[in-house]
Design an enzyme around this catalytic site. Structure first.
Site, PDB file in Angstrom:
ATOM      1  N   HIS A 185       0.947 121.370 -75.257  1.00 18.52           N
ATOM      2  CA  HIS A 185       1.435 121.117 -73.905  1.00 18.52           C
ATOM      3  C   HIS A 185       0.313 121.176 -72.871  1.00 18.52           C
ATOM      4  O   HIS A 185       0.400 120.549 -71.826  1.00 18.52           O
ATOM      5  CB  HIS A 185       2.516 122.142 -73.554  1.00 18.52           C
ATOM      6  CG  HIS A 185       3.235 121.832 -72.282  1.00 18.52           C
ATOM      7  ND1 HIS A 185       4.128 120.783 -72.166  1.00 18.52           N
ATOM      8  CD2 HIS A 185       3.186 122.409 -71.054  1.00 18.52           C
ATOM      9  CE1 HIS A 185       4.610 120.739 -70.928  1.00 18.52           C
ATOM     10  NE2 HIS A 185       4.052 121.708 -70.239  1.00 18.52           N
ATOM     11  N   ASP A 186      -0.713 121.949 -73.149  1.00 19.53           N
ATOM     12  CA  ASP A 186      -1.833 122.090 -72.211  1.00 19.53           C
ATOM     13  C   ASP A 186      -2.869 120.980 -72.335  1.00 19.53           C
ATOM     14  O   ASP A 186      -3.921 121.049 -71.677  1.00 19.53           O
ATOM     15  CB  ASP A 186      -2.535 123.438 -72.409  1.00 19.53           C
ATOM     16  CG  ASP A 186      -1.932 124.536 -71.537  1.00 19.53           C
ATOM     17  OD1 ASP A 186      -0.998 124.235 -70.748  1.00 19.53           O
ATOM     18  OD2 ASP A 186      -2.384 125.684 -71.635  1.00 19.53           O
ATOM     19  N   ASP A 245       2.955 118.985 -78.833  1.00 22.71           N
ATOM     20  CA  ASP A 245       3.487 119.729 -77.684  1.00 22.71           C
ATOM     21  C   ASP A 245       4.717 120.499 -78.156  1.00 22.71           C
ATOM     22  O   ASP A 245       5.692 119.905 -78.606  1.00 22.71           O
ATOM     23  CB  ASP A 245       3.864 118.724 -76.580  1.00 22.71           C
ATOM     24  CG  ASP A 245       4.292 119.393 -75.279  1.00 22.71           C
ATOM     25  OD1 ASP A 245       4.779 120.547 -75.311  1.00 22.71           O
ATOM     26  OD2 ASP A 245       4.149 118.749 -74.225  1.00 22.71           O
ATOM     27  N   SER A 281       3.562 117.991 -66.725  1.00 25.80           N
ATOM     28  CA  SER A 281       4.482 119.096 -66.988  1.00 25.80           C
ATOM     29  C   SER A 281       5.553 119.126 -65.881  1.00 25.80           C
ATOM     30  O   SER A 281       6.237 118.116 -65.671  1.00 25.80           O
ATOM     31  CB  SER A 281       3.677 120.404 -67.082  1.00 25.80           C
ATOM     32  OG  SER A 281       4.480 121.477 -67.494  1.00 25.80           O
TER      33      SER A 281
END
Lengths: 349, 349
Positions: free
Chosen positions: B322-323, B292, B150
């Site tokens: 995204h995680d 994502d 990220s």
């Protein structure tokens, strides 16, 4: 066996036309607008006296189609002599469209609670009962069709469960039998933004932020990628990204015309919505948009499966996502023409 | 021809180790933590005296890998004797993992601004310069690899442009050369939630709401559909959807450990980030997650195209969006092992 409470077949009580307020009856091609006073036994808000506001356009002998939009839509679907401002469904009601008001009688109404008068949970079933009351008052036995977009589709599904004799066909665009949990969470956070604003009497800022956050759910990555690709700027020591002007303008425009209470309760209403597709009593055309961030295609497919032989699925792909029904008017119109009338226009009654 | 200011090859000034504060140096397998005082010429915040906090684990003769996470990550990647609380990358640093700290020397640091001390725009280039200063102070010439997730991936790309001699390889997970405009808009609205809270000194409520908005962007429809499918409830006359408990808990947890200023400035930093892939000077493995919502696959592909022969793309599909780097530790570890070491572990220097 636990005792199961049967669904009340019809919870509404009575309706009668009232003197028209704030709206002029006109004779242009049979157009009229008006209000009906009704008493409605709501699911969560008790028995309420409500005023149902409507507009009705088109030849009085043409088949009646009810058109219902999102939670911020209303009875004014297209410009009329009495109210020449653009309606929310303007492009879909032009001459030559499936919903051409010179050929079809178009009915639209203000959702109950849209005036902010109900500060309690509102169910889509209440809206459907209000529609039935309005039809009673207007002397309309059965709609040729009900065309609902977004929230309007949810209300249409409830109408098709609770009052199937009141419509021959439902077209449900961008709305299905229950909210997706992700979309529900997204709306819950919008409501929290309003609550945060209210904490400190900053209602307008809260509602504006909620609307801006909603705009992201209505549109797509694809559209934003094309429209807002400029690099950020630094204003007064803070980073400002390219989409902020657009989003703030959308927020301001919304705040100017919508009451926070109305918006909150109608937003909640989407999340309360639950319909069993097996109980839907009329043919349904489900129009789903690939790319809709609120109504995933899998939920449209689940609805179709639940409808069995009564359902037809039509799909379109749009960079406008959930808002496709407002932006892709040519493509939506083509689908409506095919779903409502097949290859031929309806004849007048 | 307009005069074009060349990029300063290196804008940092000086760094020196300082007495360690708030952190105990330990000898467990060479683990240490500490701080370095540095003077950094930042892009938007002037020349700043900063304290760079780091943790360094693993054998002193093993190859050094810097591990950097999202904007709310920090130097504490895994439990140590000195600090037995779980680190943010705990599962990726267990025994037998690609980043096993008995085999690899793992360096991690607190982002500049993470303590809330910089209330001005922070560029990812500033973070990369801070990394170079930290490496100077620790006597680390070249990292065997930099693994960034990220925001950490954005900083890694800047390091690879500005200080390519400081790393042999970059693994960029869920982060690319520039923010997507839709994701930038989403973050901008989170920042507006903080601003709305601050209007009336309700900073915590604002930051909590921002975090809850952010959680939706970190996760997927798919996960929410499975976890939060229960019908809504009505509490105190208001509709409450199934995900609200989870989201509020996430907000509260965040507020307890992050300062609004730190969060705002690091959130902005993501949106300021711009790297020209053609200027990246080292091999890069880009790990992208299908699903994502912040980093669309098309942007990962654009990065790979810009990197030319220096880029390799690895893709995984995850309901955690995204995680995924925090949740799919087995699959991320397998990709890391393959991208960092191919078929063999690195030998100690």
């Amino acid at each position: 066996m636990p005792h199961v409470q049967p669904l009340a077949p019809c919870s509404f009580v009575a309706a009668q036309p009232v003197a028209t307020t704030g709206c002029v009856r006109v004779t242009q091609a049979g157009a009229q607008c008006g209000s009906v006073d009704a008493v409605l036994a709501t699911r969560y808000a008790g028995v309420r006296k409500l005023r149902l506001n409507y507009e009705l356009l088109g030849p009085s002998d043409a088949p009646v189609v009810l058109v219902a939009g999102g939670i911020s839509a209303h009875r004014h679907v297209t410009a009329t002599e009495a109210d020449p401002t653009a309606g929310w469904a303007q492009g879909l009601l032009d001459a030559g469209r499936a919903l051409d008001p010179t050929q079809v009688r178009v009915l639209a109404f203000d959702y109950i609670g849209a005036d902010g008068s109900i500060d309690a949970p509102i169910d889509t079933a209440d809206q459907a009962d209000a529609v039935a009351l309005l039809l009673d008052a207007l002397g309309i036995g059965t709609l040729a069709a009900y065309v609902g977009y977004s929230y309007g589709a949810l209300v249409g599904l409830q109408l098709a469960v609770r009052h199937p004799q009141r419509l021959r066909k439902l077209v449900a665009v961008s709305g299905v039998h229950q909210p997706h949990p992700y979309a529900a969470a997204w709306r819950a956070l919008q409501r929290k933004a309003v609550a945060l604003g209210r904490l400190q009497c900053a209602d307008e800022q809260g509602l504006s932020l909620a609307r801006q956050f909603a705009m992201l759910s209505y549109r797509t990555q694809e559209e934003f990628g094309e429209r807002f690709n400029a690099p950020p700027e630094i204003h007064n020591g803070q980073v400002r990204v390219a989409a902020e002007d657009y989003l703030e303008a959308a927020g301001a425009k919304f705040v100017a015309r919508v009451s926070p209470t109305a918006w909150l309760r109608l937003s909640e209403s989407i999340d309360l919505h639950r319909v069993d597709p097996a109980q839907v009593g009329v043919p349904v055309s489900v129009i789903a948009v690939e790319g809709d961030r609120l109504v995933p295609m899998s939920d449209a497919v689940a609805l179709i499966e639940g409808l069995g032989g009564r359902g037809r699925l039509r799909v379109l792909r749009s960079p406008y996502g959930h808002d496709a029904f407002l932006k892709e008017t040519d493509r939506i119109d083509a689908l409506l023409a095919s779903e409502l009338f097949g290859s031929q226009r309806p004849s007048r009654t």
